[in-house]
Scaffold this active site. Structure first.
Site, PDB file in Angstrom:
ATOM      1  N   GLY A 301      46.358  39.689  35.712  1.00  0.00           N
ATOM      2  CA  GLY A 301      46.644  40.640  34.649  1.00  0.00           C
ATOM      3  C   GLY A 301      46.405  42.065  35.075  1.00  0.00           C
ATOM      4  N   ALA A 302      45.499  42.251  36.068  1.00  0.00           N
ATOM      5  CA  ALA A 302      45.124  43.600  36.478  1.00  0.00           C
ATOM      6  C   ALA A 302      44.604  43.571  37.905  1.00  0.00           C
ATOM      7  CB  ALA A 302      44.059  44.165  35.543  1.00  0.00           C
ATOM      8  N   MET A 303      44.657  44.721  38.574  1.00  0.00           N
ATOM      9  CA  MET A 303      44.261  44.825  39.978  1.00  0.00           C
ATOM     10  C   MET A 303      43.522  46.130  40.213  1.00  0.00           C
ATOM     11  SD  MET A 303      44.203  43.824  43.118  1.00  0.00           S
ATOM     12  CE  MET A 303      43.546  44.827  44.442  1.00  0.00           C
ATOM     13  N   GLU A 304      42.411  46.026  41.004  1.00  0.00           N
ATOM     14  CA  GLU A 304      41.435  47.117  41.102  1.00  0.00           C
ATOM     15  C   GLU A 304      41.722  48.175  42.157  1.00  0.00           C
ATOM     16  OE1 GLU A 304      40.914  43.881  41.847  1.00  0.00           O
ATOM     17  OE2 GLU A 304      39.776  43.632  43.696  1.00  0.00           O
ATOM     18  N   ASN A 305      42.994  48.473  42.466  1.00  0.00           N
ATOM     19  CA  ASN A 305      43.274  49.515  43.464  1.00  0.00           C
ATOM     20  C   ASN A 305      42.339  50.699  43.245  1.00  0.00           C
ATOM     21  OD1 ASN A 305      45.875  48.036  44.007  1.00  0.00           O
ATOM     22  ND2 ASN A 305      46.232  48.718  41.906  1.00  0.00           N
ATOM     23  N   GLU A 338      37.713  45.585  36.224  1.00  0.00           N
ATOM     24  CA  GLU A 338      38.365  46.336  37.298  1.00  0.00           C
ATOM     25  C   GLU A 338      37.528  47.535  37.726  1.00  0.00           C
ATOM     26  OE1 GLU A 338      40.658  44.846  38.682  1.00  0.00           O
ATOM     27  OE2 GLU A 338      41.099  43.412  37.088  1.00  0.00           O
ATOM     28  N   GLU A 360      35.045  38.790  43.043  1.00  0.00           N
ATOM     29  CA  GLU A 360      35.487  38.283  41.741  1.00  0.00           C
ATOM     30  C   GLU A 360      34.357  37.731  40.877  1.00  0.00           C
ATOM     31  OE1 GLU A 360      38.042  39.275  40.766  1.00  0.00           O
ATOM     32  OE2 GLU A 360      39.264  39.677  42.536  1.00  0.00           O
TER      33      GLU A 360
END
Ligand SMILES: [Zn+2]
Length: 900
Positions: A301-305, A338, A360
């Site tokens: 659902g989301a990514m921590e760039n 995130e 994670e």
């Protein structure tokens, strides 16, 4: 990353200049760890990438030009780096200490996802600049650079571009040393349409028109970071911002969506100073954006760039037309997750994917801790038990794996994003924090972050930091729980009251859902931190070997694991269980749910009769904690599904749930009430959906009334309950109703609502309608990232139908899901099945389509089906016997006569 499945969940700081960051943190060649299972030869190390990209969004290609400053560390004639789906036109290498450029010959290997560049002679160790000119593909699912299409504010077709690189897809964007320990600094320049906004990890340093309707945006130099954290997006965006802790926090959305971004923006601003304090190292970048993309992935659902989190709109935007209270809590926890990664993952990165759980598990735990801190009324402690149960579902199978695991292929890295890395990781950290004490644990985290900032770390580094902070004895526990798979089983012996204390022997074994005899004969052994209470103070011990004597102050009812911090199963004797059931109404919500979930798992796996856990389940007062009631209703429904084929027993369970929880729903009301507790607003849709499934006449009548009104007035259903009420309608739909829903889906332009409506089409219980949803999913109508969600929706009620459909259209379906998720999609579809006939189908699929090393998710699906189906008959017999021995009498709140 924030997994998709779970969504369905002030220190003043000085602004450090980016150039100071990069200079101070340039990696040294001799820091490369040769023991890591790299897929690249350790002959060269990149220090800095200067990358210019020119996307051609209309034709789904892009041009790239990268200059990589690197160090050759061993004499070699070739440089090998990662690259996928690229065509190279130029490769030159210039020695830093003078001499003309050397021309290289590029050979691309699709299987190993590498490009090998061969030079005329041997390269001596030293510094070089490698320049590569290439072109690549823009994907339509979330891998590498990808496009998401939507209708803009004016209703016209629009396309935005985003990147998604974790675990191993930066190599689709830039030829690179695409492994987490090759940290380097990045200068990104993008040539984009002049009327669009471009976003990256750092703010723009400059922007200038370059003709042809384009502008060139050059971003500030990034700090030293792993390739999978690089980010780029471009589109018709707007950005809302706030100042927090000396940084600019922002939410970037498609133009017109700014008003829906404030909930997320406020969360971001609230959490940043909390994390600056908790981690002890202030957030180092000048800004932190969260960029919303229309559409969805079946896998995240989301990514921590770093500095530029990406989140799909449904998990970030608070839209009064569609967002539920539960989803609003999900927006908060996604931000918390995130943002935790900005330290755990981005500033300090695991050296290799074996330790993915460090990212994670930690972010999942921090998300829960942060939610409990700022929203103590949301019941997040009960959610933590939910995570434990989610982890144990997988961890009780033979095909589970240790938290720290061996990852050797790209597919295995993708598959590591599972319930063990996230939820077992979270549960083990919660147990260790409780063991160390929250202050010592936080000090250990501060030491760890300070020691490994801008570098890579391993799991053992975290334990060393905790021991150094004062958590003596933690390492041995932590090592047992992260290097061994599985779940300890603590059997409670007879309790004796001796001098005002309860004395009891605990015996340690191992819990297994699919091979209880085998593990009973040869159980693994853990040092398990155990707490227990008998009405007085909490006693603590750590098991050491098979049996442990425990003395607990007081002689009341013995409760092991109060607060539910321990990661183990507890098997009580029948009288102990009965005493706990009698006291359940007065227990803390976290223990109510913890006891029931623990007991159900033991009964379902055959460690005790079903009646033992049904006594507990039915002992939960329907007027109790909303957060617990919500989960209890789900437990009854799980039993309902397991009784499929026994209509009388199913009707009995449905009647009990309606009788017990119908009055709770009437008390809550069918519509949201202003100012009501948040947990009530979350419980309401759960009860509507559940009672709707059991065809409660009052719920069906209200659903039909609202649906009729909604067909002519889109505002007839409150937005926060729209998906719920329409879900009741969709499940029970006939052809005319399904057509009406379809018509509205087609006419809806808001991307989140539109996707939700298309997925509802897959929820029909009627098989003919489910088939129509599958056929519709393969057309262009729903949109590229909606179709897979429709297939998943069909699999909820019709798993075999969905799986057979996918197998007969595999090539088409593969285009509709992330490349990185293909080996896991079938496991997802099988999740709703207990049919052993599916086992050979799954085996056939795995043998034909997956490398032997990449079949673990399918094996897990098979193990689960095998173990659950082997228990089905016993569960049915014992449950039906209990149901007839305990007739449901009276209305809710008056079921005291049930337990004999
Ligand atoms: Zn994550």
């Amino acid at each position: 990353m924030k997994s998709f499945a779970m969504l369905l969940a002030s220190a003043a700081v000085l602004a450090a200049t980016p150039s100071a960051l990069s200079a101070q943190n340039a990696p040294q060649a001799d820091t490369i760890d040769v023991s890591l299972p790299t897929q690249l030869p350790r002959t060269a190390v990149p220090h800095h990438y200067a990358l210019t990209v020119t996307p051609h969004a209309d034709r789904l290609t892009f041009d790239g030009d990268v200059a990589i400053d690197l160090e050759v560390i061993k004499p070699t004639a070739t440089l090998v780096l990662n690259a996928v789906d690229m065509t190279f036109s130029t490769a030159t290498l210039t020695p830093a200490r003078g001499g003309g450029p050397l021309k290289g010959q590029v050979n691309v290997d699709d299987a190993s996802q590498t490009a090998t560049i061969t030079f005329p002679g041997t390269l001596a160790p030293g510094a070089y600049r490698l320049r590569l000119v290439y072109s690549g593909k823009i994907n339509t699912q979330a891998n590498g650079l990808f496009a998401l299409d939507y209708k803009n504010k004016e209703g016209a077709d629009a396309r935005s571009l985003f990147t998604q690189f974790e675990a191993a897809d930066a190599r689709r964007f830039v030829p690179s040393w695409d492994e987490p320990d090759y940290k380097a600094t990045w200068d990104l320049t993008a040539r984009v349409p002049a009327n669009q906004m471009a976003v990256s990890n750092l703010p723009a340093a400059s922007s200038k028109p370059i003709g042809g309707g384009l502008k060139e945006v050059r971003f500030q130099t990034s700090p030293t970071m792993s390739s999978y954290l690089l980010f780029f997006a471009s589109g018709d965006f707007e950005r809302v911002t706030k100042q927090s802790a000396g940084r600019e926090v922002g939410i970037v959305v498609s133009r017109g969506n700014g008003s829906k971004a404030h909930y997320a923006l406020d969360a971001e601003a609230q959490i940043l100073p909390f994390y600056n304090d908790y981690f002890g190292t202030p957030y180092p970048l000048p800004k932190l954006d969260n960029v919303a993309g229309p559409g969805q992935s079946q896998f995240f659902g989301a990514m921590e760039n770093w500095g530029a989190i990406f989140t799909f709109e449904y998990a970030l935007l608070d839209d009064p037309a569609i967002t539920t209270e539960g989803q609003r809590h999900g927006i908060y926890s996604t931000e918390a997750h995130e943002m935790a990664h900005q330290w755990f993952g981005d500033l300090v990165t695991m050296a290799w994917w074996d330790d993915l759980w460090l990212n994670e598990g930690f972010a999942s735990w921090m998300e829960n801790k942060t939610t409990q801190h700022f929203h103590p009324d949301w019941g997040a402690d009960v959610d933590r038990v939910g995570s434990r149960e989610g982890a144990m579902g997988l961890d009780s199978l033979n095909s589970t794996h240790p938290v720290v695991q061996q990852v050797r292929t790209v597919e295995q890295a993708n598959q590591a994003f599972d319930a063990i890395s996230y939820q077992k990781g979270e549960s083990v950290i919660a147990m260790l924090e409780n063991f160390a004490g929250p202050d010592v644990w936080r000090d250990g985290i501060r030491r760890y972050v300070a020691a490994h900032a801008y570098q890579n770390s391993r799991t053992t580094d975290l334990w060393a930091a905790q021991e150094a902070a004062g958590a003596r004895g933690l390492s041995v526990i932590a090592t047992d729980f992260t290097t061994q798979p599985g779940i300890p089983l603590i059997t409670v012996g007879p309790a004796q009251c001796v001098g005002g204390s309860t004395v009891v022997t605990l015996t340690q074994g191992q819990f297994s859902a699919d091979r209880p005899q085998e593990v009973a004969a040869r159980p693994l052994s853990w040092h398990v931190p155990i707490e227990a209470t008998a009405g007085g103070a909490v006693a603590k011990t750590v098991t050491n070997g098979r049996t442990t004597e425990l003395k607990v102050p007081g002689c009341g009812t013995l409760l092991v694991n109060p607060g539910q911090h321990g990661y183990f199963r507890t098997l009580y004797s029948a009288p102990q269980s009965a005493a706990l059931a009698a006291q359940l109404p007065g227990a803390a919500p976290v223990d109510q749910y913890g006891l029931i979930a623990n007991s159900m798992a033991l009964s379902l796996a055959g460690y005790q009769p079903m009646g033992t856990s049904l006594d507990l389940l039915s002992g939960m007062p329907p007027s109790g904690s909303a957060t617990v009631v919500q989960r209890i209703v789900g437990r009854w429904d799980d039993l309902y599904d397991r009784l499929d084929g026994n209509a009388a027993a199913q009707a009995d369970i449905a009647a009990r749930v309606v009788r017990s929880y119908g009055p709770r729903l009437r008390q809550l009301g069918f519509a949201p009430k202003p100012g009501e507790p948040a947990v009530d607003a979350v419980l309401r849709p759960t009860l509507i959906a559940q009672l709707g499934k059991y065809r409660d006449p009052a719920v069906l009548a209200e659903a039909n009334r609202l649906f009729s009104a909604w067909k002519t007035n889109p505002d007839a259903i409150p937005g926060s309950l729209k998906a719920t009420w329409l879900g009741v309608i969709a499940r029970n739909a006939d052809a005319a109703t399904w057509d009406a829903l379809h018509e509205r889906a087609r006419a809806t332009t808001g991307t989140v609502e539109r996707t939700s409506l298309y997925q509802l089409l897959g929820r029909a219980k009627d098989e003919a309608l489910a088939r129509r949803a599958l056929d519709l999913a393969l057309t262009n109508e729903p949109g590229k990232t909606t179709s897979a969600g429709m297939i998943t929706a069909v699999a909820g009620a019709h798993p075999r139908l969905a799986i057979d459909f996918v197998l007969s259209h595999l090539a088409q379906v593969n285009q509709l899901i992330d490349i990185s998720g293909r080996s896991r999609f079938m496991q997802r579809l099988a999740a709703g099945s207990r049919d052993p006939a599916l086992i050979p189908v799954l085996e056939g699929y795995a043998n034909a389509n997956l490398a032997a090393s990449d079949r673990k998710p399918i094996q897990q699906a098979i193990d689960r089906i095998r173990s659950e189906s082997s228990q089905t008959q016993r569960i049915r017999n014992e449950t039906t016997a209990w149901l007839s021995a305990h007739p449901a009498v009276g209305a809710a709140g008056g079921r005291k006569g049930e337990r004999g």
